[in-house]
Design a protein around this motif. Structure first.
Motif, PDB file in Angstrom:
ATOM      1  N   GLU A 323       0.257  -4.917  -9.182  1.00 51.78           N
ATOM      2  CA  GLU A 323       1.614  -4.517  -8.822  1.00 51.78           C
ATOM      3  C   GLU A 323       1.955  -5.090  -7.454  1.00 51.78           C
ATOM      4  N   ARG A 324       3.097  -5.749  -7.382  1.00 49.99           N
ATOM      5  CA  ARG A 324       3.579  -6.343  -6.142  1.00 49.99           C
ATOM      6  C   ARG A 324       5.073  -6.078  -6.001  1.00 49.99           C
ATOM      7  N   VAL A 325       5.514  -5.882  -4.733  1.00 47.69           N
ATOM      8  CA  VAL A 325       6.935  -5.687  -4.454  1.00 47.69           C
ATOM      9  C   VAL A 325       7.359  -6.628  -3.340  1.00 47.69           C
ATOM     10  N   SER A 326       8.664  -6.748  -3.153  1.00 44.64           N
ATOM     11  CA  SER A 326       9.191  -7.776  -2.262  1.00 44.64           C
ATOM     12  C   SER A 326       9.087  -7.416  -0.789  1.00 44.64           C
ATOM     13  N   ASP A 327       9.097  -6.113  -0.427  1.00 42.71           N
ATOM     14  CA  ASP A 327       9.193  -5.747   0.987  1.00 42.71           C
ATOM     15  C   ASP A 327       8.603  -4.374   1.228  1.00 42.71           C
ATOM     16  N   ASP A 328       8.442  -4.034   2.506  1.00 41.60           N
ATOM     17  CA  ASP A 328       7.771  -2.794   2.904  1.00 41.60           C
ATOM     18  C   ASP A 328       8.567  -1.538   2.581  1.00 41.60           C
ATOM     19  N   ASP A 329       9.898  -1.641   2.461  1.00 45.15           N
ATOM     20  CA  ASP A 329      10.726  -0.468   2.202  1.00 45.15           C
ATOM     21  C   ASP A 329      11.070  -0.286   0.735  1.00 45.15           C
ATOM     22  N   TYR A 330      10.491  -1.117  -0.117  1.00 49.05           N
ATOM     23  CA  TYR A 330      10.822  -1.040  -1.543  1.00 49.05           C
ATOM     24  C   TYR A 330      10.486   0.341  -2.103  1.00 49.05           C
ATOM     25  N   TRP A 331       9.343   0.908  -1.707  1.00 48.56           N
ATOM     26  CA  TRP A 331       8.914   2.199  -2.241  1.00 48.56           C
ATOM     27  C   TRP A 331       9.855   3.330  -1.853  1.00 48.56           C
ATOM     28  N   LYS A 332      10.603   3.161  -0.753  1.00 45.91           N
ATOM     29  CA  LYS A 332      11.576   4.173  -0.365  1.00 45.91           C
ATOM     30  C   LYS A 332      12.893   4.005  -1.119  1.00 45.91           C
ATOM     31  N   ARG A 337      11.020   2.511  -9.549  1.00 48.69           N
ATOM     32  CA  ARG A 337      10.409   1.318 -10.130  1.00 48.69           C
ATOM     33  C   ARG A 337       8.975   1.091  -9.643  1.00 48.69           C
ATOM     34  N   VAL A 338       8.426   2.012  -8.860  1.00 46.35           N
ATOM     35  CA  VAL A 338       7.056   1.888  -8.350  1.00 46.35           C
ATOM     36  C   VAL A 338       6.141   2.762  -9.201  1.00 46.35           C
ATOM     37  N   GLU A 339       5.049   2.176  -9.709  1.00 46.37           N
ATOM     38  CA  GLU A 339       4.105   2.918 -10.551  1.00 46.37           C
ATOM     39  C   GLU A 339       2.881   3.404  -9.799  1.00 46.37           C
ATOM     40  N   SER A 340       2.517   2.771  -8.692  1.00 48.30           N
ATOM     41  CA  SER A 340       1.286   3.099  -7.989  1.00 48.30           C
ATOM     42  C   SER A 340       1.267   4.567  -7.567  1.00 48.30           C
ATOM     43  N   GLN A 341       0.104   5.218  -7.755  1.00 55.16           N
ATOM     44  CA  GLN A 341      -0.057   6.595  -7.314  1.00 55.16           C
ATOM     45  C   GLN A 341      -0.072   6.703  -5.795  1.00 55.16           C
ATOM     46  N   THR A 342      -0.346   5.590  -5.110  1.00 50.99           N
ATOM     47  CA  THR A 342      -0.233   5.514  -3.652  1.00 50.99           C
ATOM     48  C   THR A 342       0.889   4.522  -3.357  1.00 50.99           C
ATOM     49  N   PRO A 343       2.141   4.987  -3.255  1.00 50.12           N
ATOM     50  CA  PRO A 343       3.298   4.088  -3.247  1.00 50.12           C
ATOM     51  C   PRO A 343       3.273   3.033  -2.146  1.00 50.12           C
ATOM     52  N   ARG A 344       2.551   3.266  -1.044  1.00 57.93           N
ATOM     53  CA  ARG A 344       2.507   2.288   0.042  1.00 57.93           C
ATOM     54  C   ARG A 344       1.307   1.352  -0.053  1.00 57.93           C
ATOM     55  N   LEU A 345       0.545   1.474  -1.106  1.00 56.22           N
ATOM     56  CA  LEU A 345      -0.652   0.654  -1.292  1.00 56.22           C
ATOM     57  C   LEU A 345      -0.645   0.105  -2.717  1.00 56.22           C
ATOM     58  N   TRP A 372      -5.045  -6.339  -2.079  1.00 59.27           N
ATOM     59  CA  TRP A 372      -4.158  -5.230  -1.718  1.00 59.27           C
ATOM     60  C   TRP A 372      -2.881  -5.751  -1.056  1.00 59.27           C
ATOM     61  N   GLN A 373      -1.789  -5.037  -1.306  1.00 60.07           N
ATOM     62  CA  GLN A 373      -0.560  -5.203  -0.538  1.00 60.07           C
ATOM     63  C   GLN A 373      -0.257  -3.861   0.113  1.00 60.07           C
ATOM     64  N   THR A 374      -0.260  -3.843   1.450  1.00 67.20           N
ATOM     65  CA  THR A 374       0.021  -2.604   2.179  1.00 67.20           C
ATOM     66  C   THR A 374       1.441  -2.652   2.714  1.00 67.20           C
ATOM     67  N   LEU A 375       2.201  -1.606   2.459  1.00 76.23           N
ATOM     68  CA  LEU A 375       3.587  -1.520   2.908  1.00 76.23           C
ATOM     69  C   LEU A 375       3.607  -0.738   4.216  1.00 76.23           C
ATOM     70  N   GLN A 376       3.462  -1.463   5.325  1.00 72.97           N
ATOM     71  CA  GLN A 376       3.274  -0.836   6.630  1.00 72.97           C
ATOM     72  C   GLN A 376       4.580  -0.346   7.240  1.00 72.97           C
ATOM     73  N   GLY A 377       5.674  -1.104   7.101  1.00 75.34           N
ATOM     74  CA  GLY A 377       6.920  -0.719   7.746  1.00 75.34           C
ATOM     75  C   GLY A 377       6.903  -1.019   9.229  1.00 75.34           C
ATOM     76  N   THR A 378       7.962  -0.639   9.913  1.00 76.94           N
ATOM     77  CA  THR A 378       8.101  -0.926  11.348  1.00 76.94           C
ATOM     78  C   THR A 378       7.695   0.239  12.233  1.00 76.94           C
ATOM     79  N   PRO A 387      -7.514  -0.841   3.054  1.00 77.40           N
ATOM     80  CA  PRO A 387      -8.853  -0.986   2.477  1.00 77.40           C
ATOM     81  C   PRO A 387      -9.230  -2.469   2.401  1.00 77.40           C
ATOM     82  N   TYR A 388     -10.517  -2.731   2.363  1.00 73.44           N
ATOM     83  CA  TYR A 388     -10.992  -4.107   2.279  1.00 73.44           C
ATOM     84  C   TYR A 388     -10.834  -4.644   0.855  1.00 73.44           C
ATOM     85  N   GLN A 389     -10.551  -5.928   0.787  1.00 69.14           N
ATOM     86  CA  GLN A 389     -10.438  -6.607  -0.493  1.00 69.14           C
ATOM     87  C   GLN A 389     -11.810  -7.115  -0.937  1.00 69.14           C
ATOM     88  N   ARG A 390     -11.998  -7.225  -2.223  1.00 68.77           N
ATOM     89  CA  ARG A 390     -13.228  -7.790  -2.789  1.00 68.77           C
ATOM     90  C   ARG A 390     -12.876  -9.149  -3.392  1.00 68.77           C
TER      91      ARG A 390
END
Length: 792
Positions: A323-332, A337-345, A372-378, A387-390
Motif C-alpha cells: 500500500e502506497r499513498v501520494s503524501d503524508d496527509d493522505y490518511w487524514k 481509502r486507507v486500508e492499513s491498520q496503522t494509517p501512518r505506516l 515501509w512508507q512512513t507518513l511523518q507530516g510537518t 521500523p527497519y526494512q528487510r
C-alpha cells in the motif's frame, strides 16, 4: 395484439392416463371393477418429480366437477387444480386441450412455480413448455422476496418472462395504496435462471418521489454478481465536503471483475476509484488505484495504490501485499481509502515460502522483501521512529514432527517421550526508508540462529516439557559502535520447564450441573545475563504482559533482545462447563512470576529488583444467555495498586437488542470508557409484526453506535452514533462518525444510507461502519433480504 400461440406436440401418454383417472368420478358408464383401481389422492406437499430416462411428469387435474373427453379435452370447475411437476395452477374454471397442451384458466387464477407465485383473472398457457400469457397479474418472486404487478405477463418458459407496464417492490401489497418504493417500467424482462432483470423506461420512486430514472436499467434478482451501474455512494465530512460516486461493475468472468467509480468532491474536485479482482487456479488477488488528479485544496494530484496477491510458482507459495499513498496527509484527508491498520505506516511486503513435509519433520525455506512508507507530516512532535526494512530476508527452518504442537503448549497425552527440536538459520539486510527520522541509527546485516531441543512427557491429566534453546546473532553494521567495532556477535542459552495438571470434578453452579476443572501450571526459565545495550535493535519489541506472555521464556519478540530471566511463573485456571450444552459458564484465573535474581535486560531499560511480579487476575462469565462479562487486572503487590485493568460486559436480551460497556485503564497512560449499543427506541419491531405487516409509516426506530471517552484527556475519541428506521421493505440509516487524526484534529463524517430491501443500498456505507464498531450488531433486514452487508 398478443403473438399467436404455436401448435404444440401431442400430450405424452402419462398425461392421458392421469386425465382418464381424474374423470372416473364423473363417468357412470365405466365397469364396476374400476372402483378397485389405483385411486388418486390430492396432496399439498410438493416434491421434485422423478425424471429417470427422460420421462416427463404426469399431468393431474382435480376439481369439484370435471368433464373429460379422452385424448381431446378436460373441463373443470369449482376449485380446479392442475399439477405438472413443480407447477401448481388453481382457478375457478379450467379448460385443458390435450392435443394442443393448452390450459385456459379464468377467475382467481394462481400459478405456483418453484416458489414464484402469479395471480390474476385470465391465463392461457402451454403447460409442458410453461409458455403463455397472463392478463393483469400480480406476482411474487422467491429469489428476492419482492412482488409486483403488470398489464400483461408473457412466459417464454419457466425461467424467462416479460411484463408490460410492470412494477416491482418488496413492500407489502395494500389495496388502493402505492408501495413505499417501487420500480415501474414499460417493459420488464426477468431471467430467473441468471438472476437478472432488465427494465425499459424505468423509474425508481421512493414515497412517491422519483429518485432515479433511466431509459434502460439492469439489476440482479439476488446477491449474485452482474455487470452494470451500482447505486451511488454519498459521503460527507468536514475535510472533503460532499462526495458523490457512481460505481460501474463489470463482471468480466466468473473469476475476474472490475469496479470503476467516478466521484466528485465539493471541496477537492473530480477523481476516480478502481478495483480489479481475479481468482485464477494458481493466483488470486486485488488491485486498487484511487486517483484525484487535481486536489483544489492542495493544488496537486493525489493517489493511492494497493496490491494484494497470493499464489504459487511450482513448489513455492508467494504473497504480495503493498500500500502506497501520494503524501503524508493522505490518511487524514482521504482516510476512507486507507486500508492499513496503522494509517501512518504503509507496508510493502513480498514473501515466498516452500514447505516440505518429510517422515521425520518439516523443512520451510523462505525469502522476503519488506519496505515501509512512513507518513511523518510537518509536526515534529508527532513524528515517530520508522521500523527497519528487510531487503532482503532469507532463511530456512527445520522442525521435527509435532514440534509446533509442543511450542503451542500441546499436551502430549498418552504419547511416548522422545526428543523434539527445531533450528532456524536466517540472513537479514536492514535499512531505513527515505522518510525515516535523521536521528535513527542506520542499518546493517545480521545472521542469526535459533534452536531448541525438548523432551515432552505427559499423561491424560498432566504434562512436563523440559526445553533447552539458544539465540545466536552476528552483526555487520553500517555505522560503527561506540567502541569503534562494526562487527559484533553474541550467543544466549535458555533452559525452561513447563509443567501443568488438569483436575476435573462434577459439581453444580446456581442449580445447574457443571464440570469444574482446576488447571495449575508452573513455568521455570533460566536465561543468563548477556550485555546487549551496545548492540543494535532491528526487530525486537516488548511483549504485552498478559496470561500468555508470562508463560514464555523471553519478554521480547524478534531476535535482537533476549531478557535475562531466572524466574518461576505460578498460575492456575478454573473453569465451569455446562454438562448439558458443553458451554463455558465461568472462568477464573491467576498467575504471578517470582524472580530468583535481578533482571537487567528489560523492555523499559530499567533493572527489575522486586522478587514478585505484578499479579495477573482474569475472570469471564456467561451465567445467563443474555449476559456476558469478562475482566483482567494487573495488580502491583508493592504499591497495592492496579497497574492496568479491563472490564467488559454485554447485555443482549433479543434480536437487535445489545448494549456493551467497557472500561480500560493503564496507570499514568490512559483511562477510557466505551459504550456501544443497538436498541429499538420507538415503534413495534418488524420481526414482531411480520415482514409484510404495516405500511411505510408504521416502522420502528432504532439507535446504534459506539462512544469512546477519554477520562484522562476529558474528550471524546473515535466514536460513531446514529439512528435506523425500519419500515419493513426499506431501512434508513443516518449518523455521525468521529475519527481522531492528531492531538487536536478530528475528521467528522456524516453517514446517510437508504436500503431498499430486496433491491439495493444507496448512499454511504453506514451498515459496514455499524457492524465494525458495535459488538453484536445485526442488520435489521437480514431475514428479509439476500443482499450483502458490505455493499457500497
Amino acid at each position: 395484439m398478443p403473438r399467436p400461440f404455436r401448435t404444440p406436440q401431442p400430450a405424452p401418454l402419462p398425461t392421458l392416463i392421469a386425465l382418464a383417472l381424474c374423470a372416473w368420478g364423473q363417468a357412470s358408464a365405466l365397469p364396476s371393477e374400476a372402483d378397485e383401481g389405483l385411486p388418486l389422492r390430492s396432496s399439498r406437499v410438493l416434491s421434485s418429480p422423478a425424471r429417470s430416462g427422460g420421462v416427463k411428469p404426469a399431468l393431474v387435474i382435480s376439481a369439484g366437477k370435471i368433464s373429460a373427453q379422452a385424448e381431446q379435452q378436460a373441463d373443470a370447475t369449482g376449485g380446479a387444480e392442475l399439477r405438472y411437476g413443480e407447477l401448481v395452477l388453481t382457478s375457478d374454471k379450467l379448460s385443458y386441450r390435450v392435443v394442443d397442451d393448452l390450459a385456459t384458466a379464468e377467475g382467481q387464477v394462481r400459478i405456483d412455480q418453484n416458489g414464484n407465485v402469479f395471480t390474476g383473472p385470465l391465463l392461457r398457457m402451454y403447460v409442458s413448455r410453461f409458455e403463455g400469457e397472463f392478463l393483469t397479474p400480480s406476482f411474487f418472486l422467491k429469489a428476492t422476496g419482492g412482488a409486483g404487478k403488470a398489464q400483461v405477463v408473457k412466459f417464454q418458459d419457466s425461467e424467462h418472462l416479460t411484463a408490460t407496464q410492470g412494477s416491482y417492490s418488496s413492500c407489502p401489497i395494500v389495496d388502493n395504496q402505492e408501495p413505499a418504493w417501487q420500480i415501474t417500467a414499460r417493459n420488464l424482462r426477468l431471467d430467473l435462471a441468471a438472476n437478472e432483470g432488465e427494465a425499459d423506461g424505468a423509474v425508481l420512486r421512493f414515497l412517491g418521489v422519483p429518485i432515479l430514472a433511466a431509459p434502460s436499467m439492469s439489476f440482479p434478482l439476488s446477491s449474485e454478481r452482474k455487470s452494470g451501474w451500482l447505486p451511488p455512494n454519498i459521503f460527507l465530512d468536514n475535510r472533503s465536503g460532499l462526495e458523490l460516486g457512481v460505481p460501474y461493475y463489470w463482471n468480466i468472468a466468473p473469476q475476474r471483475d472490475v469496479t470503476v467509480t467516478p466521484f466528485v468532491m465539493t471541496k477537492r474536485g473530480v477523481g476516480v476509484d478502481s478495483e480489479v479482482r481475479y481468482l485464477e487456479p494458481d493466483h488470486a488477488g486485488r488491485i486498487n488505484i484511487d486517483l484525484l488528479p487535481s486536489d483544489r485544496l492542495l493544488g496537486r494530484s493525489r493517489w493511492s495504490l494497493k496490491l494484494n496477491n497470493d499464489g504459487k510458482l511450482g513448489d513455492w507459495r508467494y504473497k504480495l501485499k503493498s500500500e502506497r499513498v501520494s503524501d503524508d496527509d493522505y490518511w487524514k484527508d482521504l482516510s476512507r481509502r486507507v486500508e492499513s491498520q496503522t494509517p501512518r505506516l504503509m507496508a510493502s511486503d513480498f514473501a515466498m515460502n516452500r514447505h516440505r513435509e518429510l517422515s521425520w519433520g518439516v523443512i520451510d525455506t523462505y525469502a522476503r522483501v519488506q519496505q515501509w512508507q512512513t507518513l511523518q507530516g510537518t509536526d515534529a512532535l508527532a513524528q515517530f521512529d520508522s521500523p527497519y526494512q528487510r531487503s532482503p530476508q532469507v532463511g530456512i527452518r527445520v522442525t521435527t514432527a509435532a514440534d509446533e504442537a509442543v511450542l503451542d503448549s500441546f499436551r502430549p497425552w498418552g504419547r511416548k517421550a522422545r526428543l523434539e527440536g527445531g533450528l532456524e538459520l536466517e540472513y537479514n539486510r536492514f535499512d531505513l526508508p527515505g522518510s525515516a527520522r535523521p536521528a535513527q541509527a542506520p542499518g546493517g546485516q545480521r545472521v542469526h540462529a535459533l534452536g531448541h531441543i525438548a523432551a515432552p512427557l505427559g499423561g491424560e491429566a498432566w504434562w512436563f516439557i523440559p526445553r533447552i534453546s539458544f539465540n545466536a546473532a552476528a552483526y555487520d553494521l553500517d555505522k560503527p559502535l561506540d567502541d569503534g567495532r562494526s562487527r559484533a556477535s553474541r550467543v544466549i542459552p535458555t533452559l525452561s520447564i513447563d509443567h501443568g495438571w488438569v483436575f476435573e470434578r462434577d459439581t453444580t453452579l446456581f442449580g445447574r450441573d457443571m464440570r469444574q476443572s482446576l488447571e495449575p501450571r508452573l513455568f521455570y526459565v533460566n536465561t543468563p545475563y548477556r550485555d546487549q545495550s551496545t548492540l543494535p535493535n532491528f526487530d525486537a519489541a516488548a511483549k504485552d504482559f498478559n496470561f500468555d506472555s508470562i508463560y514464555t521464556d523471553n519478554q521480547f519478540s524478534g531476535v535482537d533482545r533476549v531478557s535475562d530471566l531466572h524466574a518461576l511463573s505460578v498460575g492456575a485456571t478454573s473453569r465451569w462447563v455446562s454438562t448439558a450444552q458443553g458451554e463455558e459458564i465461568l472462568r477464573l484465573g491467576a498467575v504471578q512470576r517470582f524472580l530468583f535474581r535481578d533482571q537487567f535486560v528489560t523492555p523499559d531499560g530499567q533493572p527489575v529488583t522486586q522478587r514478585f511480579s505484578d499479579l495477573l487476575l482474569a475472570a469471564a462469565a456467561h451465567l445467563d444467555e443474555k449476559w456476558w462479562a469478562d475482566s483482567t487486572l494487573e495488580f502491583n503487590p508493592e504499591t497495592n495498586r492496579s497497574v492496568r485493568s479491563v472490564l467488559r460486559a454485554r447485555y443482549s436480551p433479543g434480536a437487535f437488542k445489545t448494549v456493551s460497556v467497557a472500561y480500560r485503564y493503564a496507570r499514568a497512560q490512559s483511562e477510557q470508557v466505551e459504550v456501544a449499543w443497538q436498541w429499538p427506541i420507538y415503534g413495534q419491531p418488524i420481526t414482531q409484526r411480520g415482514a409484510n405487516a404495516g405500511s411505510s409509516c408504521g416502522g420502528a426506530w432504532y439507535s446504534a453506535g459506539r462512544v469512546q471517552y477519554s477520562l484522562r484527556d476529558k474528550r471524546l475519541t473515535d466514536s460513531v452514533a446514529g439512528f435506523e428506521y425500519d419500515a419493513g421493505c426499506w431501512v434508513l440509516r443516518f449518523g455521525l462518525e468521529r475519527l481522531s487524526t492528531g492531538r487536536a484534529e478530528t475528521n467528522t463524517r456524516m453517514m446517510l444510507q437508504l436500503e431498499l430491501v430486496g433491491l439495493s443500498q444507496l448512499g454511504s456505507n453506514a451498515l459496514k461502519v455499524l457492524k465494525d464498531n458495535v459488538p453484536g450488531y445485526r442488520r435489521l433486514s437480514s431475514d428479509r433480504s439476500p443482499s450483502s452487508d458490505f455493499l457500497p
